[in-house]
Enzyme design. Structure first.
Site, PDB file in Angstrom:
ATOM      1  N   PRO A 198       0.967  -0.077  -5.926  1.00  0.00           N
ATOM      2  CA  PRO A 198       0.049  -0.889  -6.741  1.00  0.00           C
ATOM      3  C   PRO A 198      -0.916  -1.779  -5.969  1.00  0.00           C
ATOM      4  O   PRO A 198      -0.844  -3.008  -6.031  1.00  0.00           O
ATOM      5  CB  PRO A 198       1.011  -1.706  -7.592  1.00  0.00           C
ATOM      6  CG  PRO A 198       2.205  -1.901  -6.707  1.00  0.00           C
ATOM      7  CD  PRO A 198       2.339  -0.600  -5.960  1.00  0.00           C
ATOM      8  N   CYS A 199      -1.876  -1.175  -5.285  1.00  0.00           N
ATOM      9  CA  CYS A 199      -2.841  -1.960  -4.522  1.00  0.00           C
ATOM     10  C   CYS A 199      -3.723  -2.821  -5.422  1.00  0.00           C
ATOM     11  O   CYS A 199      -4.301  -3.806  -4.964  1.00  0.00           O
ATOM     12  CB  CYS A 199      -3.687  -1.060  -3.626  1.00  0.00           C
ATOM     13  SG  CYS A 199      -4.495   0.298  -4.468  1.00  0.00           S
TER      14      CYS A 199
END
Length: 184
Positions: free
Chosen positions: A144-145
């Protein structure tokens, strides 16, 4: 995060989502890529990967079918964390470390700054380099950047439809209930 070494053959399948069409790629043992594609580019992307099915490589790859199911549940608000084997081959050891720490320590509904993530890795990687690594992430959403933000705002985001990266990041964080109050 579970990592698995990719094999040579890829299966691909697409998923329409609230933030655009996603194309997921699987080796059968690991999910190795998630990318946004324009609907007009979808067929060409699947053909380039050797997927000549009706656009659903999931019919031949149970892992890809599971990944599509989990992604659908995420967008429907029924899933917060993905549980899939992921392949990060081809990335540097530093990038792999950063992405693994992100996936393992920043849960659904939370955010972390570039500087905080740099410190959390226990390496000498500076915050500016964290942003570069986020841009290299081959598995956005799964790693989850979008949860990595600047100290004074959203920061950047290279995911999403062409030209809509920052809006995509905002929508994902809103969907997760993680948009920090100063950013409203």
């Amino acid at each position: 995060m579970t990592q698995s070494r990719p094999e040579t053959g890829l299966h691909r399948a697409s998923l329409a989502s609230p933030v655009g069409t996603l194309l997921l790629s699987s080796t059968g043992t690991a999910i190795v890529r998630v990318e946004w594609v324009d609907d007009s580019d979808l067929g060409a992307a699947q053909t380039a990967a050797g997927d000549t099915s009706d656009g659903s490589g999931a019919d031949r790859d149970p892992l890809l079918a599971e990944a599509l199911g989990q992604a659908g549940a995420y967008f429907d608000g029924r899933l917060g964390e993905f549980d899939l084997p992921l392949g990060l081959d081809g990335l540097s050891a530093s990038a792999t470390t950063v992405l693994t720490v992100l996936a393992d320590t920043v849960p659904f509904g939370d955010t972390i700054t570039y500087g905080e993530l740099a410190a959390r890795t226990g390496t000498a990687i500076p915050a500016r380099a964290i942003g570069t690594i986020m841009g290299l992430n081959p598995l956005p959403l799964l790693i989850p950047c979008h949860r990595v933000v600047a100290g004074d705002g959203l920061g950047g985001y290279s995911g999403g439809r062409r030209g809509e990266g920052l809006e995509t990041k905002r929508r994902l964080l809103e969907m997760e209930g993680a948009l920090p109050n100063p950013l409203f």
